[in-house]
Design a protein around this motif. Structure first.
Motif, short mmCIF file in Angstrom:
data_model
loop_
_atom_site.label_atom_id
_atom_site.label_comp_id
_atom_site.label_asym_id
_atom_site.label_seq_id
_atom_site.Cartn_x
_atom_site.Cartn_y
_atom_site.Cartn_z
N VAL A 1 0.87 -1.17 0.00
CA VAL A 1 0.00 0.00 0.00
C VAL A 1 0.91 1.23 0.00
O VAL A 1 1.78 1.36 0.85
CB VAL A 1 -0.95 0.03 1.22
N PHE A 2 0.70 2.08 -0.97
CA PHE A 2 1.44 3.34 -1.09
C PHE A 2 0.65 4.39 -0.32
O PHE A 2 -0.46 4.74 -0.69
CB PHE A 2 1.58 3.68 -2.57
N GLN A 3 1.21 4.90 0.76
CA GLN A 3 0.54 5.82 1.66
C GLN A 3 0.64 7.24 1.10
O GLN A 3 1.73 7.75 0.91
CB GLN A 3 1.17 5.71 3.05
N LEU A 4 -0.51 7.88 0.83
CA LEU A 4 -0.53 9.15 0.12
C LEU A 4 -0.48 10.41 0.98
O LEU A 4 -0.59 11.50 0.46
CB LEU A 4 -1.80 9.22 -0.76
N GLU A 5 -0.33 10.27 2.27
CA GLU A 5 -0.26 11.46 3.10
C GLU A 5 1.16 11.93 3.35
O GLU A 5 1.36 13.00 3.90
CB GLU A 5 -0.96 11.21 4.44
N GLY A 6 2.13 11.17 2.96
CA GLY A 6 3.51 11.58 3.12
C GLY A 6 4.08 11.28 4.49
O GLY A 6 5.23 11.60 4.77
N ILE A 7 3.32 10.66 5.34
CA ILE A 7 3.79 10.35 6.69
C ILE A 7 4.97 9.39 6.64
O ILE A 7 5.92 9.53 7.39
CB ILE A 7 2.64 9.78 7.54
N VAL A 8 4.89 8.43 5.75
CA VAL A 8 5.97 7.45 5.63
C VAL A 8 6.61 7.50 4.24
O VAL A 8 7.28 6.57 3.85
CB VAL A 8 5.45 6.01 5.93
N GLY A 9 6.42 8.60 3.53
CA GLY A 9 6.96 8.70 2.18
C GLY A 9 8.42 9.12 2.16
O GLY A 9 8.96 9.65 3.13
N ARG B 1 11.64 11.40 0.56
CA ARG B 1 11.77 12.85 0.40
C ARG B 1 11.17 13.32 -0.93
O ARG B 1 10.54 14.37 -1.00
CB ARG B 1 13.25 13.24 0.49
N ARG B 2 11.36 12.54 -1.98
CA ARG B 2 10.81 12.90 -3.29
C ARG B 2 9.30 12.99 -3.23
O ARG B 2 8.69 13.94 -3.76
CB ARG B 2 11.27 11.88 -4.34
N PHE B 3 8.66 12.05 -2.53
CA PHE B 3 7.20 12.07 -2.43
C PHE B 3 6.72 13.27 -1.62
O PHE B 3 5.75 13.93 -1.98
CB PHE B 3 6.68 10.77 -1.81
N VAL B 4 7.41 13.57 -0.53
CA VAL B 4 7.04 14.73 0.29
C VAL B 4 7.13 16.01 -0.56
O VAL B 4 6.29 16.90 -0.44
CB VAL B 4 7.92 14.81 1.56
N GLU B 5 8.11 16.08 -1.43
CA GLU B 5 8.24 17.24 -2.32
C GLU B 5 7.08 17.30 -3.31
O GLU B 5 6.61 18.39 -3.66
CB GLU B 5 9.58 17.21 -3.06
N HIS B 6 6.60 16.15 -3.78
CA HIS B 6 5.41 16.14 -4.65
C HIS B 6 4.23 16.79 -3.93
O HIS B 6 3.50 17.58 -4.53
CB HIS B 6 5.03 14.71 -5.05
N ILE B 7 4.05 16.44 -2.68
CA ILE B 7 2.94 17.04 -1.92
C ILE B 7 3.18 18.53 -1.74
O ILE B 7 2.29 19.35 -1.98
CB ILE B 7 2.78 16.35 -0.54
N ARG B 8 4.38 18.90 -1.34
CA ARG B 8 4.70 20.32 -1.11
C ARG B 8 4.44 21.15 -2.36
O ARG B 8 3.87 22.24 -2.29
CB ARG B 8 6.15 20.47 -0.65
N ARG B 9 4.83 20.63 -3.53
CA ARG B 9 4.64 21.36 -4.79
C ARG B 9 3.21 21.23 -5.32
O ARG B 9 2.87 21.87 -6.31
CB ARG B 9 5.61 20.83 -5.84
N GLU B 10 2.42 20.37 -4.68
CA GLU B 10 1.04 20.10 -5.12
C GLU B 10 1.02 19.62 -6.57
O GLU B 10 0.25 20.08 -7.40
CB GLU B 10 0.15 21.31 -4.89
N ASP B 11 1.88 18.63 -6.85
CA ASP B 11 1.95 18.05 -8.19
C ASP B 11 0.66 17.33 -8.54
O ASP B 11 -0.09 16.90 -7.65
CB ASP B 11 3.14 17.07 -8.27
#
Length: 191
Positions: A81-89, A91-101
């Motif tokens: 399961v790929f967790q989409l909140e970034g809690i366990v993501g 650094r690249r994934f956290v940046e996706h959220i930060r940039r609102e990709d």
């Protein structure tokens, strides 16, 4: 005579503490009965939804992408399961959220096969045949948090509501859960 003098010298605070100490076993027994022998999976919709989801997607191989409440579902599903909140993501994934990709691009990059969305106090209704998805969802992560967004123009392959538990101690609200097969999904412009 002795009891009256003791009461006067001990005072009201001591009496209050004595009452609390005397009532503690009664509260403990009630808590044990509610959360022990009389408790069921249905008393926690987060847990009940996870088992229902597991039953409904059994036989479907692939990576599930899920935001809020993915922790219990991951355990019950016993699959990636790929967790989409970034809690366990990473650094690249956290940046996706930060940039609102765009959500579609991020799900593709992480090879997600299914998207699972669970909502408690709002319901997901299509607009012109498309569902607007935000992850992390504002209902769970708050309005001011950064979000990836997308518009998916395909009907979910699974859609169900997990009702609130029947007991007075069942405090979690009903949950609506939707699952999309991303391998066949059509994405539209975000609205």
């Amino acid at each position: 005579e002795w009891s009256q003098s003791w009461f006067r010298s001990a005072g009201l605070p001591t009496l209050a503490v004595a009452c609390l100490v005397a009532l503690a076993p009664a509260f403990a027994v009630r808590y044990y009965i509610e959360h022990g022998p009389r408790w069921s999976i249905a008393d926690n919709t987060l847990l009940a939804m996870s088992y229902d989801l597991g039953d409904r997607v059994s036989g479907r191989d692939g990576v599930m992408a899920m935001g809020a409440i993915a922790g219990v579902a991951t355990y019950v599903l016993d699959r990636p399961v790929f967790q989409l909140e970034g809690i366990v993501g990473d650094r690249r994934f956290v940046e996706h959220i930060r940039r609102e990709d765009p959500l579609e691009d991020v799900l593709r990059e992480y090879h997600a096969d299914y998207l699972v969305v669970s909502l408690a106090n709002v319901r997901s209704e299509p607009l012109d045949g498309c569902y607007v998805i935000t992850q992390p969802n504002a209902e769970w992560a708050g309005e001011r948090s950064a979000k990836m967004r997308g518009t998916i123009c395909t009907e979910p392959i699974v859609r169900f509501i997990t009702q609130k538990g029947p007991n007075a101690w069942s405090r979690f609200p009903p949950l609506e859960t939707l699952v999309w097969d991303l391998r066949d999904a059509r994405w539209g412009e975000y609205r």
